[in-house]
Design a protein around this motif. Structure first.
Motif: not given
Length: 220
Positions: A58-65, A68-72, A88-95, A125-131
């Motif tokens: 799963i993590n390998d696919v997430l990293a690959e996708q 490829k995405s336009d996520n910044k 458990d999910i942990m996302a690290e932002t560019v900051s 948070p609800i604002k993360e729905n798109g993610f």
């Protein structure tokens, strides 16, 4: 000089070679599809009724996708399955900010009537729905495809959100799989495969599966 025993000669003479050829021709596409969709290990797991999908896949696919995405904003995502049934999910932002939340699989099924994955997400948070929609989609696809085969045009399928419940209905997508386009005795192979549930364990997600063999297929 080797002499073939009479009993063997008699048995060979009694074989209906036309019927045998018909059976071989009927089963050949099934065998070809099975080899294309499943590895030897996955097929054994499917037969046993228990398929384990490791977090690494799963993590390998997430990293690959993600690449490829336009996520910044998101730099990396890590999914960790737990024995308590949660993910458990942990996302690290560019900051270098860390977004941590968890969830559980409410439903992950495939049968002749529906193919649906449903997750309940907490602490986000609800604002993360798109993610979260993106995450649910890219988690579900590799798991489903490991058991059902590649699904063309699956990117057209949206993830539906209702509160903190996210649903990915890929019922129509399975019609594009190789298994859906191969039949034996009028039965689509995709309809002979069932995914009954998915339960997170330590380091992997355990799927309960079933291969349905109709009587007329058993007699083939």
């Amino acid at each position: 000089m080797f002499v073939i025993p009479p009993a063997i000669i008699e048995n060979v003479q009694n074989i209906d070679f036309n019927s045998l050829a018909e059976t071989i021709n009927k089963c050949a596409p099934v065998i070809e599809a099975a080899r294309s969709v499943w590895t030897k290990d996955t097929l054994k797991e499917m037969i046993d009724g228990n398929v384990a999908i490791p977090d690494k896949l799963i993590n390998d696919v997430l990293a690959e996708q993600l690449a490829k995405s336009d996520n910044k904003e998101i730099k990396s995502i890590t999914v960790t399955s737990k024995a308590n049934g949660k993910i458990d999910i942990m996302a690290e932002t560019v900051s270098d900010k860390h977004i941590k939340f968890s969830g559980k699989i409410v439903k992950f099924v495939h049968n002749s009537q529906e193919s649906v994955a449903e997750y309940k997400i907490t602490d986000v948070p609800i604002k993360e729905n798109g993610f979260i929609k993106w995450l649910v989609f890219n988690m579900s696809v590799p798991m489903a495809e490991k058991m059902l085969g590649n699904m063309d045009r699956i990117n057209d399928i949206p993830v539906q959100a209702k509160g903190n419940t996210f649903t990915f209905d890929f019922t129509d997508a399975v019609d594009n799989t190789l298994l859906a386009n191969r039949e034996i005795n009028g039965h689509r192979l995709i309809d002979l495969v069932e995914i009954q549930e998915a339960v997170p364990k330590d380091g992997y997600i355990a799927f309960k599966t079933k291969l349905i063999i109709p009587d007329d297929v058993k007699d083939t």
